[in-house]
Design a protein around this motif. Structure first.
Motif, PDB file in Angstrom:
ATOM      1  N   MET A 188      16.615  43.501  10.756  1.00  0.00           N
ATOM      2  CA  MET A 188      17.961  43.476  10.179  1.00  0.00           C
ATOM      3  C   MET A 188      18.196  44.698   9.321  1.00  0.00           C
ATOM      4  SD  MET A 188      19.674  40.627   7.684  1.00  0.00           S
ATOM      5  CE  MET A 188      20.063  39.480   9.014  1.00  0.00           C
ATOM      6  N   VAL A 189      19.427  45.190   9.320  1.00  0.00           N
ATOM      7  CA  VAL A 189      19.848  46.216   8.367  1.00  0.00           C
ATOM      8  C   VAL A 189      20.651  45.508   7.279  1.00  0.00           C
ATOM      9  CG1 VAL A 189      21.323  48.225   8.002  1.00  0.00           C
ATOM     10  CG2 VAL A 189      19.867  48.100  10.042  1.00  0.00           C
ATOM     11  N   LEU A 190      20.151  45.594   6.051  1.00  0.00           N
ATOM     12  CA  LEU A 190      20.807  44.917   4.931  1.00  0.00           C
ATOM     13  C   LEU A 190      21.480  45.961   4.047  1.00  0.00           C
ATOM     14  CD1 LEU A 190      21.173  42.193   3.348  1.00  0.00           C
ATOM     15  CD2 LEU A 190      19.129  42.860   2.047  1.00  0.00           C
ATOM     16  N   ILE A 191      22.805  45.829   3.873  1.00  0.00           N
ATOM     17  CA  ILE A 191      23.548  46.800   3.058  1.00  0.00           C
ATOM     18  C   ILE A 191      23.887  46.159   1.719  1.00  0.00           C
ATOM     19  CG2 ILE A 191      25.513  48.375   3.022  1.00  0.00           C
ATOM     20  CD1 ILE A 191      25.978  47.608   5.967  1.00  0.00           C
ATOM     21  N   VAL A 192      23.509  46.819   0.642  1.00  0.00           N
ATOM     22  CA  VAL A 192      23.926  46.356  -0.682  1.00  0.00           C
ATOM     23  C   VAL A 192      25.339  46.877  -0.901  1.00  0.00           C
ATOM     24  CG1 VAL A 192      23.429  46.373  -3.144  1.00  0.00           C
ATOM     25  CG2 VAL A 192      21.542  46.438  -1.478  1.00  0.00           C
ATOM     26  N   LEU A 193      26.270  45.954  -1.065  1.00  0.00           N
ATOM     27  CA  LEU A 193      27.686  46.326  -1.122  1.00  0.00           C
ATOM     28  C   LEU A 193      28.168  46.290  -2.566  1.00  0.00           C
ATOM     29  CD1 LEU A 193      28.650  44.139   1.944  1.00  0.00           C
ATOM     30  CD2 LEU A 193      28.617  46.645   1.893  1.00  0.00           C
ATOM     31  N   ARG A 224      14.563  45.457   8.026  1.00  0.00           N
ATOM     32  CA  ARG A 224      13.840  46.688   8.382  1.00  0.00           C
ATOM     33  C   ARG A 224      14.412  47.873   7.608  1.00  0.00           C
ATOM     34  NH1 ARG A 224      13.417  47.756  14.690  1.00  0.00           N
ATOM     35  NH2 ARG A 224      12.340  49.630  13.968  1.00  0.00           N
ATOM     36  N   VAL A 225      15.696  47.764   7.326  1.00  0.00           N
ATOM     37  CA  VAL A 225      16.367  48.824   6.567  1.00  0.00           C
ATOM     38  C   VAL A 225      17.182  48.178   5.453  1.00  0.00           C
ATOM     39  CG1 VAL A 225      18.088  50.672   6.620  1.00  0.00           C
ATOM     40  CG2 VAL A 225      16.540  50.341   8.575  1.00  0.00           C
ATOM     41  N   VAL A 226      17.018  48.689   4.239  1.00  0.00           N
ATOM     42  CA  VAL A 226      17.892  48.288   3.133  1.00  0.00           C
ATOM     43  C   VAL A 226      18.687  49.532   2.761  1.00  0.00           C
ATOM     44  CG1 VAL A 226      18.042  47.459   0.764  1.00  0.00           C
ATOM     45  CG2 VAL A 226      16.234  46.604   2.279  1.00  0.00           C
ATOM     46  N   ARG A 285      15.101  42.815  -8.303  1.00  0.00           N
ATOM     47  CA  ARG A 285      14.536  41.513  -7.913  1.00  0.00           C
ATOM     48  C   ARG A 285      15.388  40.871  -6.818  1.00  0.00           C
ATOM     49  NH1 ARG A 285       9.854  39.685  -8.770  1.00  0.00           N
ATOM     50  NH2 ARG A 285      10.053  40.249 -10.962  1.00  0.00           N
ATOM     51  N   ALA A 286      16.697  40.874  -7.026  1.00  0.00           N
ATOM     52  CA  ALA A 286      17.589  40.216  -6.069  1.00  0.00           C
ATOM     53  C   ALA A 286      17.529  40.888  -4.707  1.00  0.00           C
ATOM     54  CB  ALA A 286      19.022  40.231  -6.621  1.00  0.00           C
ATOM     55  N   ILE A 287      17.553  42.211  -4.703  1.00  0.00           N
ATOM     56  CA  ILE A 287      17.565  42.927  -3.416  1.00  0.00           C
ATOM     57  C   ILE A 287      16.251  42.698  -2.669  1.00  0.00           C
ATOM     58  CG2 ILE A 287      17.654  45.211  -2.331  1.00  0.00           C
ATOM     59  CD1 ILE A 287      19.470  46.042  -4.771  1.00  0.00           C
ATOM     60  N   VAL A 288      15.133  42.775  -3.386  1.00  0.00           N
ATOM     61  CA  VAL A 288      13.830  42.611  -2.721  1.00  0.00           C
ATOM     62  C   VAL A 288      13.675  41.175  -2.206  1.00  0.00           C
ATOM     63  CG1 VAL A 288      11.323  42.637  -3.060  1.00  0.00           C
ATOM     64  CG2 VAL A 288      12.731  44.476  -4.023  1.00  0.00           C
ATOM     65  N   ASP A 289      14.088  40.189  -3.011  1.00  0.00           N
ATOM     66  CA  ASP A 289      13.985  38.786  -2.587  1.00  0.00           C
ATOM     67  C   ASP A 289      14.745  38.548  -1.282  1.00  0.00           C
ATOM     68  OD1 ASP A 289      12.433  38.019  -4.667  1.00  0.00           O
ATOM     69  OD2 ASP A 289      13.826  36.486  -5.453  1.00  0.00           O
ATOM     70  N   VAL A 290      16.002  39.051  -1.266  1.00  0.00           N
ATOM     71  CA  VAL A 290      16.824  38.813  -0.075  1.00  0.00           C
ATOM     72  C   VAL A 290      16.286  39.606   1.112  1.00  0.00           C
ATOM     73  CG1 VAL A 290      19.137  39.067   0.913  1.00  0.00           C
ATOM     74  CG2 VAL A 290      18.855  38.274  -1.461  1.00  0.00           C
ATOM     75  N   ALA A 291      15.902  40.856   0.866  1.00  0.00           N
ATOM     76  CA  ALA A 291      15.396  41.701   1.956  1.00  0.00           C
ATOM     77  C   ALA A 291      14.159  41.060   2.590  1.00  0.00           C
ATOM     78  CB  ALA A 291      15.066  43.097   1.431  1.00  0.00           C
ATOM     79  N   VAL A 308      17.770  51.885  -8.560  1.00  0.00           N
ATOM     80  CA  VAL A 308      17.223  50.670  -7.959  1.00  0.00           C
ATOM     81  C   VAL A 308      16.461  50.973  -6.663  1.00  0.00           C
ATOM     82  CG1 VAL A 308      17.918  48.535  -6.797  1.00  0.00           C
ATOM     83  CG2 VAL A 308      18.889  49.121  -9.038  1.00  0.00           C
ATOM     84  N   ALA A 309      16.973  51.893  -5.859  1.00  0.00           N
ATOM     85  CA  ALA A 309      16.394  52.145  -4.532  1.00  0.00           C
ATOM     86  C   ALA A 309      14.882  52.457  -4.572  1.00  0.00           C
ATOM     87  CB  ALA A 309      17.154  53.267  -3.828  1.00  0.00           C
ATOM     88  N   PRO A 310      14.423  53.336  -5.492  1.00  0.00           N
ATOM     89  CA  PRO A 310      12.980  53.607  -5.511  1.00  0.00           C
ATOM     90  C   PRO A 310      12.156  52.366  -5.862  1.00  0.00           C
ATOM     91  CG  PRO A 310      14.179  55.273  -6.747  1.00  0.00           C
ATOM     92  CD  PRO A 310      15.148  54.175  -6.449  1.00  0.00           C
ATOM     93  N   ARG A 311      12.693  51.541  -6.759  1.00  0.00           N
ATOM     94  CA  ARG A 311      11.958  50.331  -7.147  1.00  0.00           C
ATOM     95  C   ARG A 311      11.852  49.385  -5.955  1.00  0.00           C
ATOM     96  NH1 ARG A 311      12.298  48.937 -13.450  1.00  0.00           N
ATOM     97  NH2 ARG A 311      10.289  48.144 -12.813  1.00  0.00           N
ATOM     98  N   VAL A 312      12.949  49.253  -5.224  1.00  0.00           N
ATOM     99  CA  VAL A 312      12.939  48.383  -4.047  1.00  0.00           C
ATOM    100  C   VAL A 312      11.935  48.916  -3.023  1.00  0.00           C
ATOM    101  CG1 VAL A 312      14.308  47.523  -2.108  1.00  0.00           C
ATOM    102  CG2 VAL A 312      15.309  47.604  -4.425  1.00  0.00           C
TER     103      VAL A 312
END
Lengths: 324, 248, 383
Positions: free
Chosen positions: A1-6, A90-92, A78-84, A103-107
């Motif tokens: 899945m490609v997950l986009i943070v909107l 495969r892609v966030v 935390r939220a992005i990693v949990d959902v991903a 946030v991106a480097p932490r994820v």
């Protein structure tokens, strides 16, 4: 899945969210995987944004928590990693806004993947995700390839055109995030709107420079400074303007002044003497306004308008304000 | 308290980038301590001078020439320096765990790093270090003070600025506006030679991103003169700046 | 044989270059147009540590030698010659002589102030009727109870009226010729000491130069430097170092003009190509580069030998002669490369030309240098 943070501002999607959708669709299609969006925020904001964005992606995951509205990077990570993880992304993908870049480097590190940062283009080549990004103070372009999966991609704001809505309305799914104590350690409260303090000339993304064609110091203030304010730009001057005492030396660009290379340089009422050009010819996009069609500045300009700056600038400011 | 301040050796902002057969040619460029990191070094020194810290350790990761950036930090006033030496091209995500190890070993409570690196135009190292350490991140700080067991700060966010407070330890990224960096004085440059600088080979770390190609694009200008009356030309210019040049 | 500068000196050079570009460059043209003594930037140069290069660390200096001073003066001069002149004088003359000939009490009293740049030092040898002929001095120091009374007039005092400490040469025994000259340290504000208005001159406007009058000025015994009658020998001993300093300054000015010309020749086009594609320009640039390189080699070698304790009277004069003539030739060629723009005060090359001109005049004219060099040649030849 490609997950986009909107991203959204109090429920209204930001332009970068639509840009992210365009990049995300391209990757999902090339990888042959589904596409989904993730909206973070407090209950009201997340609800409004998710409804608005459901028209653009098949699924919107909605995570609502006051901690996600406050802008703390830890809670967002935390939220992005949990959902991903739970959707097996495969892609966030997210915007390389200030918060996205934090946030991106932490994820990427927590999720165990690679980071393609602040990209101006992204595609799939031989199964690998390849991107282009600016380097060396935006003076060079690097082509980079992710060596690990999952891949976190942060997209440079403005690099992609906004996406159109899909034919079908997507579903909204609520997700609950299991925050930890450490996610809420930072206390954040807004302190002010974007500072109107002018950015430093050499570091500015946009520079508006005025020349003697403005006529006098008041016209310089009204048109050059006025346009710079609208664009959040730094103000620059030619040698002639500094010598005339309209503006301080610190603003002088050229062989005997500063050298600048912003993404956008707007030259108003200046002819473009070689001494001036040497201080700004590395700029990304050059705009020139001058009433003399033979002025040398037009030879190095991407866009030119031939006319009196005192008429062109007010029209340009109105046109910029009218852009949606 | 010990503060670790990260420094990078990058091409001088004034350096001309050449165009070589394989893309970019850095042969003619001179290198210096990254200006953004300099704000971090300065802040670390100010915190030490204010009594909030007892030691400032400069830390770098990169080829042997990075020692020069560390010497610059020592000349500015850092107490000691550590270089994780490697010729490998590692992205910030790959660097962060090794750097975090040095931070832990130094017993540091605060890490300062420049907001954006002048070579790779990357803003990722500060956040990646925070993640590797499990510490909170304060990015793009414009004010920073240590109060009691924590820090209070102001930093830039997408819509403006925000006040930020957290207990230590923490990672902070520095930028213009945080302070006005001092010059290394000539006596301090001489003394810096005698300060401890430890060089260690970087233990195996593998890159998560590889660079395929870097090039300096030739500035082929569009040379479009917009026609029509002033209002039409202005509208067309605004549209093209947004949609074609993508600079708005 | 090693022609590379040591690493630490390269680091100092970089630091001074950065400093000069950030702090001095923005004010240089304005100081030329509206001359005033550049106290704000001099204070910063002092804080940087560039005004006590040869004074030992215990007195607040860097404890380095003539080569280091030459390298740093070139950097300052490459941004602004006037700052380099003031720095060369305060570094080289009062401090070097005070260090070599001063008592412990005199070191204690003045060296720290000069080395840190809190005070600027000046050197008062030249008189209206006596330049390089130092034995012909007319300023008198008459012995009185507890000190001396000074009478007379000095000319061309760099930093006159601004500096806080003046090393003054005056005759204590008019009958004894050169052996009747003694040296005194005179503080600004001493009764009976006054300064003329700043001289109006061709270039280096911010390096304020004035005349200086002594009308019965009392100077206590404790402010005589060295023994009575040693002043002339002292002054002559300082000339070699001073000439190396001026050579370094001349190279800095030449370099500034050269770099401006090279940039301009690559940017300015005529008949469809950059002007450096024309031999008339490219050969000029080649000659400029070669002369600067040669001048720097002569200067660094003289400094290097002096730091190793050799007498370098001939080498220092050769360096000064060649470097100063180079500065005049290179700045003139740079104006030519710039064409009409070179003559315009809108661009810095005309200032470089004006600033360079004095380098063949002060610290001994080119003619004096040739006399010194020929005497050295004769001495070697007759040995």
């Amino acid at each position: 899945m490609v997950l986009i943070v909107l991203d959204h501002a109090a429920g209204t999607p930001r332009r970068t969210a639509f840009e992210g959708v365009r990049a995300g669709r391209r990757l999902a299609e090339a990888l042959g995987v589904p596409l989904a969006g993730l909206v973070l925020g407090d209950a009201d904001g997340a609800a409004a944004a998710a409804t608005a964005l459901a028209a653009f992606v098949p699924t919107v995951y909605r995570a609502a928590d006051p901690a996600l509205a406050a802008g703390g990077h830890e809670a967002r990570t935390r939220a992005i990693v949990d959902v991903a993880r739970s959707v097996g992304a495969r892609v966030v993908l997210m915007a390389a806004s200030r918060s996205g870049q934090a946030v991106a480097p932490r994820v990427a590190l927590r999720f165990g993947g690679a980071l393609l940062e602040d990209v101006t283009d992204v595609r799939v080549e031989a199964g690998a995700i390849v991107a282009e990004r600016l380097t060396y103070l935006s003076r060079a372009v690097a082509t980079v390839r992710a060596l690990a999966e999952p891949v976190v991609v942060s997209v440079k704001p403005g690099a992609f055109a906004a996406a159109e809505a899909s034919a079908a309305m997507g579903a909204v799914e609520d997700v609950t995030i299991a925050f930890e104590e450490s996610d809420r350690v930072a206390q954040v409260e807004p302190a002010g709107r974007a500072a109107r303090d002018r950015v430093a000339l050499e570091e500015a993304d946009v520079v508006v420079c005025g020349g003697r064609g403005l006529g006098d110091a008041d016209a310089f203030e009204a048109h050059v400074v006025g346009l710079a304010d609208d664009l959040g730009a730094a103000v620059a001057s030619t040698r002639a303007v500094v010598d005339a005492g309209w503006r301080p030396y610190a603003e002088q660009v050229g062989q005997t002044g500063k050298s600048v290379a912003p993404k956008l340089y707007v030259g108003l009422g200046l002819s473009g003497a070689v001494q001036h050009l040497s201080g700004m010819n590395r700029s990304g996009v050059i705009v020139a306004v001058n009433k003399d069609p033979d002025a040398p500045i037009f030879k190095v300009a991407d866009y030119g308008v031939v006319g009196d700056v005192r008429e062109v600038v007010p029209a340009l400011r109105a046109a910029l304000a009218a852009l949606d | 308290m010990t503060i670790v301040t990260f420094v990078k050796h990058v091409p001088d902002a004034e350096a001309r980038l050449g165009r070589g057969p394989d893309g970019l040619d850095l042969g003619g460029a001179s290198f210096a301590l990254d200006g953004m990191d300099e704000y971090g070094v300065e802040q670390a020194l100010r915190l030490r001078e204010a009594g909030a810290a007892s030691e400032v350790v400069a830390l770098a990761l990169g080829p042997a020439r990075s020692e020069e950036a560390l010497r610059s930090a020592l000349a500015l006033g850092a107490d000691r320096a550590v270089l994780l030496e490697t010729d490998a091209a590692l992205d910030p995500i790959a660097q962060a765990p090794a750097l975090a190890e040095v931070v832990r070993e130094a017993g540091a409570k605060l890490v300062l790093v420049g907001g954006k690196q002048a070579d790779w135009d990357s803003a990722a190292l500060g956040p990646a270090l925070a993640e590797a350490l499990g510490w909170p991140l304060l990015d793009w700080a414009t004010e920073l003070a240590v109060e009691g067991d924590g820090i209070v700060a102001v930093h830039d966010v997408d819509d403006g600025s925000a006040r930020w407070a957290a207990p230590l330890p923490a990672v902070v990224t520095a930028q213009q506006g945080l302070n006005e960096p001092r010059y290394p004085t000539l006596p301090n440059i001489m003394k810096a030679k005698r300060k401890p600088l430890e060089r260690r080979p970087l233990a195996a770390a593998s890159a998560t991103v590889e660079t395929i190609h870097v090039e300096r694009p030739a500035h082929a200008r569009r040379n479009v003169v917009l026609d029509g009356d002033v209002a039409t030309a202005a509208r067309e210019l605004a549209r093209r700046l947004r949609d074609e040049a993508k600079v708005l | 044989m090693d022609f590379a500068l040591p690493d630490d000196l390269l680091a100092l050079q970089r630091a001074v270059r950065t400093f000069a570009q950030r702090e001095i460059a923005p004010v240089a043209a304005e100081l030329d147009r509206h001359p005033r003594f550049p106290w704000p930037t001099l204070r910063k140069l002092g804080d940087l540590g560039a005004l006590g290069v040869m004074t030992p660390e215990v007195h607040g200096g860097l404890g380095l030698g003539q080569l280091a001073l030459a390298v740093l003066l070139e950097e300052i001069a490459a941004t602004d010659a006037a700052h380099a002149t003031i720095a060369a004088v305060t570094n080289g003359l009062p401090q070097a002589l005070l260090l070599e000939h001063g008592s412990e009490a005199q070191h204690e009293r003045w060296l720290g102030k000069l080395a840190t740049g809190a005070w600027i030092g000046a050197f008062c040898l030249t008189e209206p009727h006596a330049g390089s002929d130092a034995a012909a001095l007319r300023t008198r120091a008459t012995k009185v109870d507890g000190g001396y009374v000074l009478e007379g007039t000095k000319a061309w005092i760099t930093s006159g009226g601004e500096a806080q400490l003046y090393l003054v040469l005056a005759k204590t025994d008019p009958a004894a010729g050169a052996r009747g000259v003694s040296a005194f340290l005179v503080e600004r504000g001493t009764d009976g000491v006054s300064f003329g208005p700043p001289e109006r001159k061709l270039g280096q406007h911010a390096a304020i130069t004035t005349g200086m009058r002594f009308d019965g000025a009392f100077v206590p015994d404790g402010q005589r430097l060295g023994a009575e009658g040693q002043g002339f020998v002292m002054a002559m001993g300082s000339l070699d170092g001073g000439r190396i300093g001026i050579a370094a300054q001349a190279i800095g000015i030449a370099r500034a003009a050269f770099e401006a010309a090279v940039r301009y020749a690559g940017e300015r086009t005529a008949f469809g190509q950059p002007i450096r594609e024309y031999q008339g320009v490219s050969f000029k640039i080649a000659d400029m580069a070669t002369r600067i390189e040669a001048a720097r080699l002569l200067t660094h070698r003289a400094a290097w030998l002096k730091d190793r304790g050799y007498r370098v009277t001939g080498e220092a004069s050769m360096a000064k002669l060649f470097a100063s003539e180079t500065a005049v030739a290179v700045t003139d060629a740079a104006v030519q490369v710039f064409g009409g723009y070179g003559y315009s005060a809108e661009y810095p090359v005309e200032r470089y030309l004006r600033d360079a001109r004095v380098t063949t005049l002060y610290e001994g004219t080119s003619e004096i240098q040739r006399i010194v060099i020929e005497r050295q040649v004769r001495r070697e030849f007759e040995r």
